[in-house]
Write an enzyme that holds these catalytic residues in place. Structure first.
Site, PDB file in Angstrom:
ATOM      1  N   ASP A 219      45.137  27.528 -21.290  1.00  0.00           N
ATOM      2  CA  ASP A 219      43.726  27.177 -21.256  1.00  0.00           C
ATOM      3  C   ASP A 219      43.373  26.642 -22.636  1.00  0.00           C
ATOM      4  O   ASP A 219      44.068  26.896 -23.628  1.00  0.00           O
ATOM      5  CB  ASP A 219      42.875  28.383 -20.890  1.00  0.00           C
ATOM      6  CG  ASP A 219      41.535  27.994 -20.279  1.00  0.00           C
ATOM      7  OD1 ASP A 219      41.112  26.829 -20.455  1.00  0.00           O
ATOM      8  OD2 ASP A 219      40.908  28.850 -19.632  1.00  0.00           O
ATOM      9  N   TRP A 220      42.297  25.886 -22.706  1.00  0.00           N
ATOM     10  CA  TRP A 220      41.963  25.179 -23.936  1.00  0.00           C
ATOM     11  C   TRP A 220      41.684  26.180 -25.076  1.00  0.00           C
ATOM     12  O   TRP A 220      40.820  27.047 -24.945  1.00  0.00           O
ATOM     13  CB  TRP A 220      40.771  24.276 -23.689  1.00  0.00           C
ATOM     14  CG  TRP A 220      41.139  22.876 -23.259  1.00  0.00           C
ATOM     15  CD1 TRP A 220      40.612  21.717 -23.773  1.00  0.00           C
ATOM     16  CD2 TRP A 220      42.088  22.454 -22.264  1.00  0.00           C
ATOM     17  NE1 TRP A 220      41.182  20.622 -23.156  1.00  0.00           N
ATOM     18  CE2 TRP A 220      42.100  21.043 -22.240  1.00  0.00           C
ATOM     19  CE3 TRP A 220      42.957  23.127 -21.412  1.00  0.00           C
ATOM     20  CZ2 TRP A 220      42.916  20.295 -21.387  1.00  0.00           C
ATOM     21  CZ3 TRP A 220      43.778  22.387 -20.559  1.00  0.00           C
ATOM     22  CH2 TRP A 220      43.752  21.008 -20.556  1.00  0.00           C
TER      23      TRP A 220
END
Length: 794
Positions: A219-220
């Site tokens: 995930d970012w």
């Protein structure tokens, strides 16, 4: 693949394992690799720019898709989204989100599918198949237990082995084994002490047990280490170009802390992904034909109607007889500006959005529909709309000495650049963005004009300084929350009818991600006046439609819900309108459960989720009987807030103390307001016998006893009261849909996979089938079971 890898040195290999920018991966001509582009989903495909000039088809929310219980329909929508991806130059869609509805307090509830692992797995797999058949990679996320937003970057989800396997990992397993997704996203949170980008679940379970052969991306900003995450089965760090790998990973390999073979395995997976999406020389991706706008509209309209859940319909008020409707009152805060999607990374900017008022006026004629706002539900300033700008806003991108690097014209007040600035703007040279606009709503009275964002803002109104100050979020704020719910500052401006004000808003740029809003709030009438007016309109109408719901302040990524109550005085509005007109229909425009203390006091209630850009047309179709409300609840609708699992960690830990007893699987406690699987439709169904079919399923006979054709979702629930293994009172074991004309008798086969009867044995470290017979019952919902039998799974 080995010959391609041989063309690269270690530094070039490692470079490919971190994104090139916020959305894209590096190209590498030496191995024939072009740039690969990712994009947020799942309610549409945003692309690399968050910009109203590049609109995106807005599909119904994932809760709506799951409410259809219709895999064929969801697979078609996957194909539509794939066509949108190709139109926007996107190779990898960051969807579906298959975390479970553990609690309705979860802020991202609307973006997930269901509380049930079986339903989630089947609907999620359908979306994956639709996307990947058209050559676009699906990204199944967020692996695993990203079921709440509070402290999501750091919380440790503490889950028993049985609950983890039977509930939270189960839909991931079903999709990986059954649909073969090309990508999986590792979540922010930890599970049982291991942050997910370093978790042994990636290596031991995802890859080792299930045979996943795609790319695991973070995930970012979720990757927090170098050697530890590289030693796990994480293949790609997002976003880039910075991150904990890069030169640090090269050094770790050279120091012997990470084997170069591990880097090669990651790169092989990345090149396999590139081959699948057509980003590698010689690869031929699946052909994807564009969808004409009219086909997009028709599909989204039908999907929305198929998701609507008819929760209550006393006296068969619905469908309304259009021949008897000379005047219809449509009131409520979501009537004229409907909520078509949830907040956060699921947000796209559609080419249009049909509100309930729009849809009913199109169906009945402008003169037949009267509208009242009802009440105010928002406490935050909204971004200026195109209607509130007197012409486009001019944006100036300023460098040193306020030199103008570029300009562009925009039709609204919401702006975001994730490093993708206009041509001619070098991010390192950008010092400020200035917005020049003329603002007015046409109404007389006190407006509020302001700004939202983090950092320094200067606002001038008609050449006079209104403020020049730094807007700062709380020191411990989640970065996502700052983006989704930033600090605001507004100033009052009194305007005459038709008046306007010149605005110059300057925002100093301090980081690569630039996001802010120009806010405009029109004058508001007091709620007391609006409620009285709504009741008056309803009293003089042949039918009243009250459209209530949530706002982006309630349901969004980055924060959890504080209450399930409808915001503002909407409950009071419903009661006043229902008292004024006995033919009142309440439309609930929310992506997740809300409290409905008035449920027994109104004749009809329709749950429409976040219905996408065709919401209003679909609503008119259903209210007027052109289409059946086809939805069934994908999650239990609670009567109150007591006894529900918490979304808030304590001392950094979120205890899943309820274990396997979630949603319709719960034991004890207050009864549900609306049970899992509930949905009335416009016809009635009579159930006959249920019989084992000698294989892995049962056959159920039923008859459409209503006056019109319909679709029924036959749900089969299992139980085992005499077993030695602790189990929920009942659980969904299988389902199948059937269509029949009025009066027809049909038989439907419901597959009951062996896994539906197995439990996770912690000692054996495997799923085990307890010997003996199970009780199975079929019906319309978890709370409406009509026939039962016993069977012994093979």
């Amino acid at each position: 693949m080995p010959e391609r890898l041989a063309r690269l040195g270690l530094e070039r290999k490692v470079r490919l394992l971190t994104g090139a920018d916020f959305w894209a991966l590096h190209a590498e001509p030496a191995v024939g690799l072009r740039r690969i582009v990712t994009s947020d989903g799942p309610a549409g495909v945003r692309g690399e720019r968050w910009d109203e000039r590049e609109p995106s088809a807005n599909a119904p929310s994932p809760t709506a898709l799951a409410a259809t219980w219709d895999e064929a329909r969801v697979e078609r929508l996957g194909g539509l989204l794939a066509a949108e991806c190709r139109r926007k130059g996107v190779d990898v869609l960051l969807a579906p989100t298959i975390n479970l509805h553990r609690t309705p307090f979860a802020g991202r509830h609307f973006e997930c599918l269901s509380e049930d692992p079986l339903l989630t797995g089947r609907i999620g797999a359908a979306l994956v198949r639709g996307l990947q058949a058209a050559g676009v990679a699906a990204t199944v996320k967020h692996f695993v237990a990203n079921d709440s937003e509070t402290e999501r970057m750091t919380l440790d989800a503490r889950i028993g082995a049985r609950a983890l396997r039977e509930l939270y990992l189960a839909p991931f397993e079903a999709i990986v084994r059954g649909a073969r997704p090309w990508a999986v996203m590792a979540a922010y949170n930890s599970v049982n002490g291991h942050t997910m980008t370093e978790s042994p679940l990636l290596t031991d379970v995802l890859e080792g047990e299930w045979g996943f052969d795609g790319v695991v991306m973070s995930d970012w900003f979720a990757t927090r280490s170098t050697a530890e995450s590289a030693g796990a089965a994480l293949d790609l760090v997002m976003p880039g170009p910075d991150g904990p790998w890069g030169e640090a990973l090269v050094a770790a390999v050279r120091a012997g802390r990470v084997p170069e073979a591990a880097v090669d395995r990651k790169l092989q997976r990345l090149l396999r992904l590139a081959e699948r999406v057509g980003a590698l020389d010689g690869a031929q991706p699946a052909a994807t034909a564009p969808w004409p706008p009219e086909s997009v509209a028709a599909e989204l309209r039908a999907a929305a109607a198929a998701s609507f859940v008819l929760a209550r319909n006393t006296g068969d008020l619905l469908p309304l007889d259009r021949r008897a409707l000379r005047r219809v009152a449509v009131v409520g805060p979501n009537a004229a500006v409907a909520r078509t999607l949830g907040g956060g990374s699921a947000t796209v900017l559609p080419p249009y959005a049909i509100s309930p008022v729009d849809g009913l006026r199109a169906a009945l004629g402008d003169g037949a529909v009267v509208h009242g706002a009802g009440v105010t539900t928002r406490s935050r300033l909204a971004a200026a709309t195109a209607a509130e700008l007197r012409g486009d806003a001019e944006l100036r991108f300023l460098g040193d000495g306020d030199a103008v690097l570029a300009t562009e014209r925009r039709a609204g007040g919401g702006y975001a650049w994730h490093g993708a600035f206009p041509a001619g703007v070098d991010a390192t040279a950008l010092r400020a963005v200035e917005v020049r606009a003329r603002v007015g709503t046409g109404a007389a009275g006190e407006h509020v004009v302001g700004a939202s964002g983090a950092g320094r803002f200067r606002l001038e109104l008609d050449g006079r300084l209104a403020f020049d100050e730094r807007l700062a979020p709380p020191p411990d704020a989640d970065p996502g929350a700052v983006h989704m719910r930033p600090p605001q500052r507004g100033v009052p401006v009194t305007l005459p009818a038709g008046g306007s004000v010149d605005v110059v808003l300057r925002h100093d740029v301090e980081q690569a991600i630039v996001a802010f809003q120009l806010n405009v709030e029109p004058p508001r009438r007091p709620d007391d006046e609006e409620i009285a007016r709504a009741a008056e309109l309803a009293a003089g109408a042949d039918a009243a439609i009250v459209v209530v719901g949530t706002t982006e302040e309630v349901e969004s990524e980055s924060f959890d819900r504080e209450t399930l109550a409808l915001p503002g005085r909407q409950d009071e509005l419903v009661r006043r309108v229902a008292a004024a007109n006995p033919r009142t229909v309440v439309v609930v425009n929310a992506g997740a459960p809300v409290l409905m203390p008035w449920l027994d006091d109104v004749p009809a209630v329709l749950l429409t989720w976040f219905g996408g850009q065709e919401l209003g047309h679909a609503l008119a179709d259903v209210l007027l009987g052109e289409r059946e409300p086809g939805g069934r609840l994908p999650t239990t609708w609670p009567a109150g807030e007591d006894g529900l699992p918490s979304a808030r960690p304590v001392d950094g830990a979120l205890e899943y103390a309820e274990g396997i007893f979630v949603g319709h699987r719960a034991r004890g406690g207050p009864p549900a307001l609306l049970p899992f699987g509930h949905g009335l439709g416009y016809t009635g169904w009579e159930y006959g016998a249920i019989e084992p079919d000698g294989g892995d399923g049962v056959r159920v006979r039923l008859r459409n006893r209503g006056p019109r054709p319909g679709r029924e979702v036959v749900q089969v629930y299992a139980s085992r009261g005499d077993g030695a293994v602790e189990r929920p009172p009942r659980w969904l074991a299988g389902y199948a849909a059937v269509e029949a004309p009025a009066g027809a008798e049909v038989e439907v086969r419901v597959e009951l996979p062996r896994r539906s009867f197995e439990h996770w044995d912690e000692r054996a470290g495997a799923f085990v089938l307890e010997p003996g017979a199970f009780d199975v019952a079929a019906g319309r919902s978890a709370g409406d079971l009509r026939c039962a039998t016993r069977l012994t799974p093979a």
